[in-house]
Design a protein around this motif. Structure first.
Motif, PDB file in Angstrom:
ATOM      1  N   ASP A 146     -10.953  -1.270   2.462  1.00  0.00           N
ATOM      2  CA  ASP A 146     -10.332  -2.555   2.150  1.00  0.00           C
ATOM      3  C   ASP A 146     -10.903  -3.680   3.011  1.00  0.00           C
ATOM      4  O   ASP A 146     -10.787  -4.852   2.667  1.00  0.00           O
ATOM      5  CB  ASP A 146      -8.817  -2.482   2.354  1.00  0.00           C
ATOM      6  CG  ASP A 146      -8.071  -2.569   1.033  1.00  0.00           C
ATOM      7  OD1 ASP A 146      -8.730  -2.752  -0.012  1.00  0.00           O
ATOM      8  OD2 ASP A 146      -6.835  -2.469   1.040  1.00  0.00           O
ATOM      9  N   ARG A 177      -8.477   4.079   2.024  1.00  0.00           N
ATOM     10  CA  ARG A 177      -8.290   2.720   1.537  1.00  0.00           C
ATOM     11  C   ARG A 177      -8.187   1.715   2.676  1.00  0.00           C
ATOM     12  O   ARG A 177      -8.714   0.601   2.592  1.00  0.00           O
ATOM     13  CB  ARG A 177      -7.048   2.664   0.658  1.00  0.00           C
ATOM     14  CG  ARG A 177      -6.794   1.281   0.078  1.00  0.00           C
ATOM     15  CD  ARG A 177      -5.662   1.280  -0.944  1.00  0.00           C
ATOM     16  NE  ARG A 177      -5.616  -0.004  -1.608  1.00  0.00           N
ATOM     17  CZ  ARG A 177      -6.402  -0.351  -2.607  1.00  0.00           C
ATOM     18  NH1 ARG A 177      -7.297   0.501  -3.053  1.00  0.00           N
ATOM     19  NH2 ARG A 177      -6.321  -1.538  -3.161  1.00  0.00           N
ATOM     20  N   ASP A 178      -7.530   2.098   3.736  1.00  0.00           N
ATOM     21  CA  ASP A 178      -7.354   1.167   4.844  1.00  0.00           C
ATOM     22  C   ASP A 178      -8.691   0.814   5.492  1.00  0.00           C
ATOM     23  O   ASP A 178      -8.833  -0.243   6.095  1.00  0.00           O
ATOM     24  CB  ASP A 178      -6.409   1.768   5.884  1.00  0.00           C
ATOM     25  CG  ASP A 178      -5.954   0.732   6.898  1.00  0.00           C
ATOM     26  OD1 ASP A 178      -5.297  -0.236   6.487  1.00  0.00           O
ATOM     27  OD2 ASP A 178      -6.285   0.894   8.083  1.00  0.00           O
ATOM     28  N   GLU A 221      -9.581  -0.851  -6.717  1.00  0.00           N
ATOM     29  CA  GLU A 221      -8.217  -1.185  -6.289  1.00  0.00           C
ATOM     30  C   GLU A 221      -7.257  -0.003  -6.426  1.00  0.00           C
ATOM     31  O   GLU A 221      -6.213   0.018  -5.771  1.00  0.00           O
ATOM     32  CB  GLU A 221      -7.697  -2.373  -7.095  1.00  0.00           C
ATOM     33  CG  GLU A 221      -8.373  -3.703  -6.789  1.00  0.00           C
ATOM     34  CD  GLU A 221      -9.767  -3.799  -7.383  1.00  0.00           C
ATOM     35  OE1 GLU A 221     -10.566  -4.623  -6.897  1.00  0.00           O
ATOM     36  OE2 GLU A 221     -10.063  -3.040  -8.350  1.00  0.00           O
ATOM     37  N   THR A 270       0.828  -1.190   0.000  1.00  0.00           N
ATOM     38  CA  THR A 270       0.000   0.000   0.000  1.00  0.00           C
ATOM     39  C   THR A 270       0.866   1.244   0.000  1.00  0.00           C
ATOM     40  O   THR A 270       0.622   2.199  -0.731  1.00  0.00           O
ATOM     41  CB  THR A 270      -0.922   0.004   1.229  1.00  0.00           C
ATOM     42  OG1 THR A 270      -1.717  -1.175   1.193  1.00  0.00           O
ATOM     43  CG2 THR A 270      -1.807   1.236   1.250  1.00  0.00           C
TER      44      THR A 270
END
Length: 811
Positions: free
Chosen positions: A113, A109-110, A186, A86
């Motif tokens: 995800d 994103r963390d 993604e 990442t």
């Protein structure tokens, strides 16, 4: 280590929170000593044009200047995760102007995800007072609904990806969703949602919300692959079966010297649950001798509690969709502070809507149309009641960006984009009978939009006299939307060529805007953000056509000024108050103006004389840094004059249904939200929100019966909760819930039975996901949405309990 997004509060207001953020903030600013710090988007209005030009050739003399704490405006800080794969692609995202005079909610994103995410719009699923009308995985009509904006008012929302406009402002309904498919989940690094039209930087289409998607670029070679499978069991009326699909994606990227690139591909295939059923009002007419006796019909009370017969799956039916995406982004650093980028996006989709009849005659053969006898009563089924459809389209996105990245002083940015519907074909049968009989075919190639944005910004320099307390912004915006649809008759609806012309419509709109905004810190704890936007809008080249007849529209134009202002006060180091007010004009779209048909010598189903929506928005917000997170409380009110909406004018005979201006709609409410990390126990992250919105029609001359009624599809209450527990660096569990309260599917509020097909439901939906990393390069995930298999509706049924399985590989 995961990250924590510190949203909106000034640095001073976060001193009390340093006990849990100091190490992360230190790592953020010193982890990559060579990464330039992105500046806020602000500039001086009188000197806009020369400043914009000079910004592109400016030297990096100020790049190393420290930003003094006493003059630092509110910023949006995101600490990068330490996961190597990442971190390689991550960059400090500054998509949001740090001086925005509005509420901003962020998801990183963390966070997402660890959720069940297949399509890009899924990353918004737990945002406060916001919902996405997504009927199935791969739905082409996923629309944002937020505060007083319903899930059919698509032109009241803006979606950008790295500055490129993805909003489909060709119309304003479920048929004109943002082009989410131009972004892979993604590649997303962060998504910011700006509530309301309080910033001069964005057009009046920000009346609902503005979504800013930031993607990541690699810092060294990387590659990844992702495979997802999903399935649901769905049971309703005459359907009781499983519907499944899959998605695969892969990308590769690298940074070679000053050049970086990312290339990605994605393939999605899915079959939806039934989206629509053919219905007729329960008959009280006795059957006649010539009527065909049939069995198999189902009966229920519809949204107005009227007894209704269900004949089969129709309309969009059970939709099988195949979507392929290709995305290339290239970036080059000409100097340490001057960067250019090129984006190429391609999206191809095909769909096939399968219909079926529940009705069987005495010999067991399906019946699709005609006069039938059901239970001894006569029903007349139209020929097209169970007609299937199919289609395909090709879409291209081209984008160019050039910007400077000085840490302080002047910066400039230029963004140009072109969205092209290169090929679009939609075919519909004339009847539900099997085979390849007559039908219609619609060609939509030549439709799209193009945009240009130029912006100059100024970030305060601590040792410069005069502008130390001002962060300035000014810019120019241009957009051009154009549509050209032609419909033909065909003898073979599935694959036949066009035979005779049926109808057509075309038209264009163009908007040019100038804007300026200043963030003035006039006292240590006070900041005033004020701005002005001027917009000049035109509609032209509009026409409708039938065989042997073409009717043109007169050109139209509007121009308006939209003032904005917000006052912020840092009460303590942990508490900030803000009052915002802004006017916004949402101009009519091409389809609202021109799409329709000719009936004799009259044009119907459109309105070329629509006035722009005129909104005055107000908001009071308090933000408090506490309990390892951020609490927010917002009071808001939107007063929209001339709301553009499709309704029936009951003051004329015969009644006319088309897009009309509703005199005034008032939406007011309250939102509370919390976002925190390591809450109560180490490893527990929370997102939580509760909102109440009351949206009512205050004036409506064309349909007086609606005055005092709740507006269309605005739930009184919304609530979201997402709790993620990180067992360790390799595994996590997310439990989440989404709630939407009472809302109305009619402007007259006559839908007294909303929790059925055709209605719009109150619902509570629970989701879960478990994520595990067997190695540093691999990850697996299993999850479920709608865990308790709730049956709920947005006219169409939403999906049933859906299971997910996912495997990822990253290097």
């Amino acid at each position: 280590m995961s990250h924590f997004a510190l949203r909106r509060l000034p640095i001073r207001a976060r001193r009390g929170a340093r006990r849990f953020t100091l190490v992360r903030i230190t790592r953020l600013f010193f982890n990559d000593a060579h990464a330039p710090v992105a500046s806020c988007r602000t500039a001086r209005w009188p000197a806009f044009i020369p400043a914009l030009v000079s910004a592109f050739v400016a030297s990096p003399a100020h790049a190393d200047n420290a930003i003094a704490e006493t003059t630092l405006p509110s910023i949006n800080v995101t600490a990068a995760a330490t996961d190597a794969n990442t971190a390689n692609g991550a960059a400090m995202s500054r998509a949001v102007d740090p001086n925005l005079p509005a509420t901003v909610e962020t998801v990183t994103r963390d966070q997402f995800d660890k959720w069940n995410v297949v399509n890009t719009e899924d990353v918004l699923k737990y945002m406060p007072n916001l919902a996405v009308r997504k009927r199935f995985i791969g739905d082409l009509n996923s629309i944002i609904a937020v505060r007083g904006t319903s899930n059919t008012q698509s032109a009241r929302g803006l979606v950008y990806a790295d500055g490129l406009l993805l909003s489909n402002l060709l119309g304003s309904s479920y048929s004109f969703p943002p082009r989410w498919s131009m972004v892979f989940p993604e590649e997303i690094q962060q998504v910011d949602v700006i509530y309301g039209p309080f910033s001069a930087l964005y057009p009046g289409n920000s009346l609902g919300a503005t979504v800013l998607i930031s993607t990541r670029m690699p810092k060294k070679f990387e590659a990844d692959a992702d495979v997802k499978a999903f399935t649901q069991h769905f049971s309703l009326f005459g359907v009781n079966q499983n519907f499944s699909g899959s998605e695969t994606s892969a990308s590769i990227g690298d940074r070679i010297g000053q050049f970086s690139y990312r290339l990605g591909v994605n393939h999605l295939e899915n079959t939806s649950q039934p989206l629509q059923f053919a219905t007729l009002a329960r008959s009280s007419t006795p059957a006649k001798a010539g009527d065909t006796p049939v069995t198999g019909a189902y009966f229920y009370n519809n949204q107005t509690n009227a007894p209704t017969a269900v004949l089969g799956v129709n309309g969009e039916g059970i939709e099988h969709t195949v979507q392929d995406q290709f995305k290339l982004k290239m970036q080059y650093d000409f100097t340490p502070t001057l960067q250019g980028a090129f984006t190429l996006g391609y999206w191809h989709q095909t769909y096939n809507s399968q219909t079926s009849s529940f009705l069987r005659d005495a010999n067991g053969n399906p019946v699709y149309s005609g006069k039938v006898s059901i239970g001894g009563y006569e029903y007349t089924i139209p020929a097209a009641a169970l007609a299937p459809s199919l289609g395909h389209s090709e879409n291209w996105l081209y984008g160019l960006t050039l910007k400077t990245r000085n840490a302080s002083g002047w910066n400039g940015e230029a963004v140009a984009s072109f969205y092209d519907v290169g090929n679009s074909v939609a075919r519909t049968a004339a009847s539900g009978a099997p085979g390849n009989g007559p039908g219609t075919v619609i060609f939509g190639a030549g439709t799209g939009w193009k945009t240009l944005d130029l912006r100059s910004t100024y970030t305060p320099i601590s040792n410069q006299a005069g502008l130390t307390n001002h962060a300035l912004s000014a810019g120019y915006h241009y957009d051009n939307y154009f549509v050209d649809n032609e419909s033909y008759n065909t003898l073979n609806w599935r694959d036949g060529s066009a035979t005779s012309f049926a109808n057509a419509f075309s038209g264009k709109t163009q908007t040019q805007a100038l804007y300026a905004q200043d963030a003035w810190r006039f006292l240590p704890r006070w900041r005033l953000v004020y701005g002005l936007r001027y917009e000049d809008w035109q509609a032209y080249d509009g026409s409708q056509a039938l065989p042997g007849k073409t009717v043109g529209y007169a050109d139209a134009s509007q121009h308006h000024f939209s003032p904005k202002a917000a006052l912020t006060f840092d009460v303590t180091d942990d508490l900030t108050l803000r009052a915002s007010i802004g006017r916004a004009y949402r101009f009519a779209t091409v389809s609202e103006l021109f799409q329709g048909q000719i009936n004799g010598s009259s044009i119907v189903n459109n309105n070329p004389n629509l006035k722009p929506e005129d909104d005055l928005s107000k908001e009071l917000t308090a933000e408090w840094a506490h309990w390892n997170g951020i609490f927010r409380l917002s009071l808001f009110q939107d007063d929209v004059k001339n709301t553009i909406f499709s309704q029936t004018d009951t003051t004329v005979i015969p009644n006319v249904t088309n897009f009309q201006n509703i005199g005034k709609v008032r939406s007011r409410g309250v939102e509370t939200s919390y976002s925190g990390e390591d809450v109560f126990v180490r490893g527990l992250d929370l997102l939580a929100s509760v909102a109440y919105t009351q949206s009512k029609i205050v004036a409506n001359a064309q349909n007086p019966a609606t005055v005092g009624k709740y507006f269309y599809r605005i739930p009184l209450r919304r609530a979201n909760l997402a709790a993620t527990y990180r067992f360790d660096e390799r595994s996590s569990l997310t439990l989440a819930a989404r709630y939407s309260g009472r809302q109305y599917n009619t402007l007259t509020n006559t839908d007294t039975n909303p929790n059925v097909f055709g209605g719009t439901s109150t619902y509570t939906v629970a989701d879960a996901r478990f994520t595990f990393r067997p190695t540093k390069l691999t990850e697996i995930g299993v999850g479920v949405d709608n865990m308790f298999d709730a049956r709920y509706y947005v006219y169409h049924p939403y999906p049933g309990r859906t299971f997910y399985a996912e495997a990822k590989f990253r290097m």
